[in-house]
Design a protein around this motif. Structure first.
Motif, short mmCIF file in Angstrom:
data_model
loop_
_atom_site.label_atom_id
_atom_site.label_comp_id
_atom_site.label_asym_id
_atom_site.label_seq_id
_atom_site.Cartn_x
_atom_site.Cartn_y
_atom_site.Cartn_z
N ILE A 103 0.85 -1.19 0.00
CA ILE A 103 0.00 0.00 0.00
C ILE A 103 0.88 1.24 0.00
O ILE A 103 1.75 1.40 0.87
CB ILE A 103 -0.93 0.04 1.23
CG1 ILE A 103 -1.76 -1.24 1.34
CG2 ILE A 103 -1.82 1.28 1.17
CD1 ILE A 103 -2.79 -1.43 0.26
N ASP A 104 0.70 2.11 -0.99
CA ASP A 104 1.40 3.38 -1.07
C ASP A 104 0.40 4.52 -0.85
O ASP A 104 -0.81 4.34 -1.01
CB ASP A 104 2.05 3.55 -2.45
CG ASP A 104 3.03 2.45 -2.78
OD1 ASP A 104 3.70 1.96 -1.85
OD2 ASP A 104 3.12 2.08 -3.97
N GLY A 105 0.91 5.70 -0.52
CA GLY A 105 0.04 6.86 -0.32
C GLY A 105 0.67 8.13 -0.84
O GLY A 105 1.90 8.24 -0.97
N CYS A 106 -0.17 9.12 -1.14
CA CYS A 106 0.33 10.44 -1.51
C CYS A 106 -0.72 11.49 -1.12
O CYS A 106 -1.89 11.16 -0.88
CB CYS A 106 0.65 10.54 -3.00
SG CYS A 106 -0.78 10.53 -4.08
N LEU A 107 -0.30 12.72 -1.03
CA LEU A 107 -1.18 13.83 -0.67
C LEU A 107 -1.23 14.81 -1.83
O LEU A 107 -0.22 15.42 -2.18
CB LEU A 107 -0.68 14.52 0.60
CG LEU A 107 -1.51 15.71 1.08
CD1 LEU A 107 -2.91 15.27 1.48
CD2 LEU A 107 -0.82 16.41 2.25
N LEU A 108 -2.41 14.95 -2.42
CA LEU A 108 -2.61 15.89 -3.52
C LEU A 108 -3.61 16.96 -3.11
O LEU A 108 -4.49 16.71 -2.29
CB LEU A 108 -3.15 15.17 -4.76
CG LEU A 108 -2.27 14.07 -5.36
CD1 LEU A 108 -2.94 13.49 -6.59
CD2 LEU A 108 -0.89 14.60 -5.71
N LYS A 109 -3.47 18.13 -3.70
CA LYS A 109 -4.43 19.20 -3.44
C LYS A 109 -5.73 18.89 -4.16
O LYS A 109 -5.77 18.10 -5.11
CB LYS A 109 -3.86 20.53 -3.92
CG LYS A 109 -2.63 21.01 -3.15
CD LYS A 109 -2.13 22.35 -3.68
CE LYS A 109 -0.92 22.82 -2.89
NZ LYS A 109 -0.41 24.13 -3.39
N GLN A 110 -6.83 19.51 -3.72
CA GLN A 110 -8.12 19.30 -4.34
C GLN A 110 -8.06 19.65 -5.83
O GLN A 110 -7.54 20.70 -6.21
CB GLN A 110 -9.19 20.15 -3.67
CG GLN A 110 -9.67 19.57 -2.33
CD GLN A 110 -10.87 20.32 -1.80
OE1 GLN A 110 -10.90 21.53 -1.81
NE2 GLN A 110 -11.85 19.59 -1.31
N GLY A 111 -8.58 18.75 -6.66
CA GLY A 111 -8.60 18.97 -8.10
C GLY A 111 -7.33 18.58 -8.80
O GLY A 111 -7.28 18.54 -10.04
N GLN A 112 -6.27 18.29 -8.06
CA GLN A 112 -4.99 17.90 -8.67
C GLN A 112 -5.05 16.44 -9.09
O GLN A 112 -5.39 15.57 -8.28
CB GLN A 112 -3.84 18.13 -7.69
CG GLN A 112 -2.46 17.86 -8.28
CD GLN A 112 -1.34 18.06 -7.26
OE1 GLN A 112 -1.61 18.39 -6.11
NE2 GLN A 112 -0.11 17.87 -7.68
#
Length: 377
Positions: A302-311
């Motif tokens: 399991i990997d994760g990332c944090l993107l801004k809304q709409g990105q």
């Protein structure tokens, strides 16, 4: 002035990868229908086609011989945003509905109570009294999210009529209008749930990837036997078709070798990207291989990332530079529940997760438990 007839798309759009908000397994229900003469409206919500096949597997009304048109009210399994629909007329060739529209509203439990008790029975139609009772909802004035549109006959090349929604509002109920009568095999309403996050404490742990939390499947490498959106569905899978299963990778080694932890050393893998319903810190992961006995994956990561809304970057799932490992590859077992907590890496808040299985195979459900964190704008 008559409404403009909208041309439908026969191409499968991107929104058709989202969750079906009116599916039976999610809790979708028919609350009212003007006519159930040949087949009942509940068939619209079913999954696979049944043994009844061509002549009665859908909703088909009688040939109307009085003013008006037929319609039904559907309660979404979860309140949410509708991105688009698929009006599927499979098997209905000389008796399909030529035109449809959809309206939507938010109803409170008290407002829903005015709908007369549903009697789902072939050969019936709504009585004058029932029509009078349901008039209190004024449903003909609900917001139109799909304007009157042409539908196609139920031949393989024309059965799917894809129609994008013209509203991004949150709704709880739909009114499906058919003009003036006829048959539809299935209605699929694609979108995502929108919970009231103000009711959720930051210390509460919940499955952030579930359909109910607003999770959706965005991308995947392979879905030969089962779509990865099944991973975030309610409950445990009912069979292998109710999970995510890939084809066998052709690049798997002719002779398999394992590392010191028993995990097979393979270069190829399959993946799917899930957008969480809310940004959060991941505290616990569940991977369920229920029903997958001779075809479960060897390992799961399991990997994760944090993107801004709409990105939404291009080549999202294949771009390793975006992802941080939350759970390193873990050996899977056949037809079993796997729980991971101490094994998780603390990577901070994430908005998306990538589920990676190697080299291929099938899993039934994935649960991503965590606490919500402030959303990045």
């Amino acid at each position: 002035m008559a409404p403009q007839i909208k041309e439908a798309s026969g191409e499968k759009p991107a929104y058709a990868e989202l969750n079906n908000l009116i599916s039976e397994k999610l809790g979708g229900r028919i609350l009212f229908a003007t006519d159930d003469w040949f087949t009942v409206a509940e068939n619209l919500l079913k999954g696979e086609f049944t043994e009844f096949g061509k002549w009665m597997d859908g909703w088909e009304t009688r040939r109307k011989r009085k003013p008006g048109h037929d319609w039904c009210i559907i309660k979404l399994g979860v309140a949410g945003v509708v991105e688009g629909v698929d009006v599927d007329t499979c098997h209905f060739t000389g008796n399909y509905v030529p035109r449809v529209s959809i309206q939507a509203a938010v109803l409170t439990p008290e407002e829903e109570k005015v709908i007369p008790e549903r009697k789902s029975e072939m050969g019936t139609e709504a009585s004058d009294q029932q029509l009078k009772e349901v008039e209190a909802l004024n449903s003909q004035e609900w917001t139109t999210i799909i304007p009157r549109s042409q539908a196609g006959p139920g031949y393989p090349s024309t059965r799917h009529t894809y129609l994008p929604s013209e509203s991004n509002g949150r709704y709880t109920h739909l009114r499906l209008n058919i003009y003036p009568d006829g048959g539809i095999a299935r209605l699929r309403v694609f979108g995502y749930a929108v919970p009231d996050w103000s009711l959720v404490s930051p210390t509460q742990m919940l499955d952030l990837a579930s359909v109910e939390s607003g999770g959706v499947c965005l991308e995947y490498s392979d879905a030969h036997y089962g779509h990865p959106r099944n991973l975030i569905g309610p409950g445990r899978g009912v069979n292998m078709g109710d999970g995510w299963e890939t084809a066998r990778r052709l690049d798997r080694p002719p002779i398999l070798v394992a590392d010191g932890k028993g995990v097979l050393e393979v270069s190829g893998y399959e993946w799917t990207v899930l957008r969480l319903g809310h940004h959060g810190n991941i505290l616990k992961v569940e991977v369920d291989t229920h029903h997958f006995k001779g075809n479960y994956p060897d390992s799961c990561r399991i990997d994760g990332c944090l993107l801004k809304q709409g990105q939404h970057p291009t080549n999202f799932g294949n771009d390793d530079s975006l992802w941080l490992t939350i759970l390193s590859p873990q050996k899977m077992r056949a037809h079993d529940h796997h729980f991971f907590e101490a094994e998780l890496e603390k990577v901070g808040p994430v908005s998306h997760v990538r589920v990676v299985i190697a080299p291929d195979g099938g899993i039934s459900r994935v649960r991503i438990y965590g606490n919500i964190t402030p959303t990045e704008s």
